[in-house]
Design a protein around this motif. Structure first.
Motif, PDB file in Angstrom:
ATOM      1  N   PHE A 172      49.359  36.109  49.010  1.00 21.42           N
ATOM      2  CA  PHE A 172      48.617  35.339  48.007  1.00 21.42           C
ATOM      3  C   PHE A 172      48.662  33.844  48.323  1.00 21.42           C
ATOM      4  O   PHE A 172      47.655  33.140  48.221  1.00 21.42           O
ATOM      5  N   PHE A 173      49.828  33.363  48.745  1.00 20.05           N
ATOM      6  CA  PHE A 173      49.980  31.925  48.983  1.00 20.05           C
ATOM      7  C   PHE A 173      49.291  31.486  50.271  1.00 20.05           C
ATOM      8  O   PHE A 173      48.894  30.328  50.391  1.00 20.05           O
ATOM      9  N   VAL A 174      49.118  32.407  51.202  1.00 16.27           N
ATOM     10  CA  VAL A 174      48.342  32.096  52.403  1.00 16.27           C
ATOM     11  C   VAL A 174      46.858  32.051  52.045  1.00 16.27           C
ATOM     12  O   VAL A 174      46.134  31.151  52.468  1.00 16.27           O
ATOM     13  N   ARG A 175      46.430  33.002  51.216  1.00 14.78           N
ATOM     14  CA  ARG A 175      45.014  33.064  50.830  1.00 14.78           C
ATOM     15  C   ARG A 175      44.574  31.822  50.054  1.00 14.78           C
ATOM     16  O   ARG A 175      43.413  31.428  50.137  1.00 14.78           O
ATOM     17  N   ILE A 176      45.487  31.216  49.310  1.00 15.16           N
ATOM     18  CA  ILE A 176      45.097  30.022  48.547  1.00 15.16           C
ATOM     19  C   ILE A 176      45.358  28.735  49.342  1.00 15.16           C
ATOM     20  O   ILE A 176      45.246  27.627  48.812  1.00 15.16           O
ATOM     21  N   GLY A 177      45.694  28.894  50.624  1.00 12.83           N
ATOM     22  CA  GLY A 177      45.854  27.733  51.492  1.00 12.83           C
ATOM     23  C   GLY A 177      47.168  26.996  51.356  1.00 12.83           C
ATOM     24  O   GLY A 177      47.247  25.800  51.641  1.00 12.83           O
ATOM     25  N   GLU A 178      48.230  27.709  50.932  1.00  7.87           N
ATOM     26  CA  GLU A 178      49.540  27.086  50.741  1.00  7.87           C
ATOM     27  C   GLU A 178      50.641  27.840  51.497  1.00  7.87           C
ATOM     28  O   GLU A 178      51.664  28.218  50.912  1.00  7.87           O
ATOM     29  N   PRO A 179      50.474  28.045  52.817  1.00  7.09           N
ATOM     30  CA  PRO A 179      51.474  28.825  53.570  1.00  7.09           C
ATOM     31  C   PRO A 179      52.841  28.141  53.653  1.00  7.09           C
ATOM     32  O   PRO A 179      53.847  28.813  53.892  1.00  7.09           O
ATOM     33  N   TRP A 180      52.900  26.822  53.453  1.00  9.69           N
ATOM     34  CA  TRP A 180      54.175  26.101  53.468  1.00  9.69           C
ATOM     35  C   TRP A 180      55.158  26.671  52.459  1.00  9.69           C
ATOM     36  O   TRP A 180      56.386  26.609  52.654  1.00  9.69           O
ATOM     37  N   PHE A 181      54.605  27.243  51.370  1.00  6.73           N
ATOM     38  CA  PHE A 181      55.452  27.753  50.299  1.00  6.73           C
ATOM     39  C   PHE A 181      56.343  28.895  50.781  1.00  6.73           C
ATOM     40  O   PHE A 181      57.467  29.045  50.312  1.00  6.73           O
ATOM     41  N   LEU A 182      55.854  29.679  51.731  1.00  9.07           N
ATOM     42  CA  LEU A 182      56.651  30.799  52.251  1.00  9.07           C
ATOM     43  C   LEU A 182      57.902  30.292  52.944  1.00  9.07           C
ATOM     44  O   LEU A 182      58.994  30.851  52.786  1.00  9.07           O
ATOM     45  N   ASP A 183      57.757  29.238  53.713  1.00  6.30           N
ATOM     46  CA  ASP A 183      58.921  28.631  54.363  1.00  6.30           C
ATOM     47  C   ASP A 183      59.867  28.045  53.316  1.00  6.30           C
ATOM     48  O   ASP A 183      61.086  28.163  53.428  1.00  6.30           O
ATOM     49  N   ALA A 184      59.296  27.446  52.291  1.00  5.95           N
ATOM     50  CA  ALA A 184      60.108  26.826  51.246  1.00  5.95           C
ATOM     51  C   ALA A 184      60.930  27.847  50.470  1.00  5.95           C
ATOM     52  O   ALA A 184      62.021  27.531  49.982  1.00  5.95           O
ATOM     53  N   ILE A 185      60.438  29.086  50.366  1.00  8.53           N
ATOM     54  CA  ILE A 185      61.178  30.100  49.611  1.00  8.53           C
ATOM     55  C   ILE A 185      61.993  31.020  50.523  1.00  8.53           C
ATOM     56  O   ILE A 185      62.314  32.147  50.172  1.00  8.53           O
ATOM     57  N   LEU A 186      62.306  30.514  51.711  1.00 11.48           N
ATOM     58  CA  LEU A 186      63.290  31.130  52.613  1.00 11.48           C
ATOM     59  C   LEU A 186      62.791  32.372  53.340  1.00 11.48           C
ATOM     60  O   LEU A 186      63.588  33.181  53.826  1.00 11.48           O
ATOM     61  N   ILE A 187      61.478  32.538  53.453  1.00 13.36           N
ATOM     62  CA  ILE A 187      60.932  33.670  54.195  1.00 13.36           C
ATOM     63  C   ILE A 187      61.064  33.365  55.691  1.00 13.36           C
ATOM     64  O   ILE A 187      60.648  32.299  56.141  1.00 13.36           O
ATOM     65  N   PRO A 188      61.638  34.286  56.492  1.00 15.33           N
ATOM     66  CA  PRO A 188      61.803  34.028  57.930  1.00 15.33           C
ATOM     67  C   PRO A 188      60.468  33.804  58.633  1.00 15.33           C
ATOM     68  O   PRO A 188      59.441  34.375  58.240  1.00 15.33           O
ATOM     69  N   HIS A 189      60.476  32.993  59.670  1.00 17.45           N
ATOM     70  CA  HIS A 189      59.231  32.625  60.362  1.00 17.45           C
ATOM     71  C   HIS A 189      58.501  33.833  60.932  1.00 17.45           C
ATOM     72  O   HIS A 189      57.271  33.904  60.878  1.00 17.45           O
ATOM     73  N   TYR A 190      59.254  34.799  61.479  1.00 13.12           N
ATOM     74  CA  TYR A 190      58.576  35.975  62.048  1.00 13.12           C
ATOM     75  C   TYR A 190      57.825  36.742  60.968  1.00 13.12           C
ATOM     76  O   TYR A 190      56.739  37.280  61.193  1.00 13.12           O
ATOM     77  N   ARG A 191      58.385  36.765  59.769  1.00  9.42           N
ATOM     78  CA  ARG A 191      57.723  37.472  58.671  1.00  9.42           C
ATOM     79  C   ARG A 191      56.528  36.667  58.165  1.00  9.42           C
ATOM     80  O   ARG A 191      55.507  37.255  57.778  1.00  9.42           O
ATOM     81  N   ILE A 192      56.627  35.351  58.177  1.00 11.05           N
ATOM     82  CA  ILE A 192      55.498  34.515  57.774  1.00 11.05           C
ATOM     83  C   ILE A 192      54.303  34.779  58.674  1.00 11.05           C
ATOM     84  O   ILE A 192      53.159  34.870  58.209  1.00 11.05           O
ATOM     85  N   GLU A 193      54.551  34.924  59.978  1.00  7.39           N
ATOM     86  CA  GLU A 193      53.460  35.214  60.911  1.00  7.39           C
ATOM     87  C   GLU A 193      52.813  36.544  60.598  1.00  7.39           C
ATOM     88  O   GLU A 193      51.592  36.706  60.685  1.00  7.39           O
ATOM     89  N   THR A 194      53.626  37.532  60.229  1.00 12.05           N
ATOM     90  CA  THR A 194      53.094  38.842  59.835  1.00 12.05           C
ATOM     91  C   THR A 194      52.238  38.721  58.589  1.00 12.05           C
ATOM     92  O   THR A 194      51.148  39.296  58.493  1.00 12.05           O
ATOM     93  N   ILE A 195      52.737  37.963  57.622  1.00 11.37           N
ATOM     94  CA  ILE A 195      52.000  37.771  56.369  1.00 11.37           C
ATOM     95  C   ILE A 195      50.670  37.071  56.633  1.00 11.37           C
ATOM     96  O   ILE A 195      49.632  37.444  56.081  1.00 11.37           O
ATOM     97  N   LYS A 196      50.681  36.067  57.495  1.00 12.22           N
ATOM     98  CA  LYS A 196      49.444  35.372  57.840  1.00 12.22           C
ATOM     99  C   LYS A 196      48.443  36.321  58.489  1.00 12.22           C
ATOM    100  O   LYS A 196      47.229  36.251  58.223  1.00 12.22           O
ATOM    101  N   SER A 197      48.948  37.233  59.325  1.00  9.91           N
ATOM    102  CA  SER A 197      48.048  38.141  60.057  1.00  9.91           C
ATOM    103  C   SER A 197      47.351  39.129  59.119  1.00  9.91           C
ATOM    104  O   SER A 197      46.221  39.526  59.379  1.00  9.91           O
ATOM    105  N   ILE A 198      48.007  39.515  58.028  1.00 14.57           N
ATOM    106  CA  ILE A 198      47.373  40.496  57.133  1.00 14.57           C
ATOM    107  C   ILE A 198      46.331  39.852  56.238  1.00 14.57           C
ATOM    108  O   ILE A 198      45.601  40.564  55.540  1.00 14.57           O
ATOM    109  N   THR A 199      46.282  38.519  56.225  1.00 11.10           N
ATOM    110  CA  THR A 199      45.265  37.848  55.409  1.00 11.10           C
ATOM    111  C   THR A 199      44.003  37.554  56.201  1.00 11.10           C
ATOM    112  O   THR A 199      43.010  37.100  55.634  1.00 11.10           O
ATOM    113  N   LEU A 200      44.027  37.760  57.515  1.00 11.03           N
ATOM    114  CA  LEU A 200      42.855  37.463  58.350  1.00 11.03           C
ATOM    115  C   LEU A 200      41.782  38.517  58.192  1.00 11.03           C
ATOM    116  O   LEU A 200      42.060  39.678  57.946  1.00 11.03           O
TER     117      LEU A 200
END
Length: 200
Positions: A172-200
């Motif tokens: 949801f936070f990637v879709r609204i253009g706020e991917p920084w929030f994932l890093d801020a809430i302690l989500i690991p970088h490898y998982r952030i990349e996965t999350i970004k990929s499912i929004t494409l």
């Protein structure tokens, strides 16, 4: 920050008032009649409406329209996002204290960590520097309470952990253009990349 608390339930109930074309009139009516907020004190309702309005204006209207469709659990995380957008100090607490602690050897956070952060900020901010020790204590305690409500702290010892949400929810936070929030809430970088990929 200290007088009204997290207020996710109150915001959810009051949101139709904020979204209405007659928002100003409806909110004035709510302050007097207390039909939605369910806050006993008139003075506290006035303060609550003021703070909720600040949060409402901190993000685009489209955010709130989507917010109403989220699950109650996701609304909690979405409200935390809003707090970071509405209050710069909370943003600094999360990014400079919580995230840095998470990336360190000692993954615990306490009120003293936030008091130290306030002292650092006060060196360059006259407004924060003017705060009494009591105000500083209230602000630090309030943010610690928010962390517990969102699920960042696992126990009374202050052990940190990422909040438990699925990749689909967090996208949801990637879709609204706020991917920084994932890093801020302690989500690991490898998982952030996965999350970004499912929004494409």
């Amino acid at each position: 920050m200290t007088g009204c608390g997290f207020m996710v339930d109150e915001m959810t109930r009051a949101l139709p008032l904020f979204l209405s074309e007659d928002s100003d009139a409806l909110l004035k009516q709510e302050i007097q009649n207390n039909e939605v907020l369910l806050i006993t004190s008139l003075k506290t309702r006035q303060r609550a409406v003021s703070e909720l309005n600040r949060r409402f204006k901190a993000v685009p209207l489209s955010f709130w329209e989507t917010y109403l469709t989220l699950s109650p659990k996701m609304q909690i995380l979405a409200m935390f996002f809003v707090l970071l957008k509405a209050y710069r100090l909370y943003f600094d607490f999360q990014v400079e204290v919580v995230r840095n602690k998470w990336n360190s050897f000692n993954q615990k956070v306490s009120k003293n960590d936030f008091l130290a952060a306030i002292s650092d900020i006060a060196c360059n901010d006259e407004f924060v520097d003017s705060w009494s020790n009591n105000t500083r204590d209230k602000v630090a305690s309030a943010f610690l309470s928010v962390l517990r409500k969102v699920g960042f702290i696992s126990d009374k010892d202050g052990d940190l952990r990422p909040p438990e949400y699925s990749d689909a929810d967090l996208s949801f936070f990637v879709r609204i253009g706020e991917p920084w929030f994932l890093d801020a809430i302690l989500i690991p970088h490898y998982r952030i990349e996965t999350i970004k990929s499912i929004t494409l």
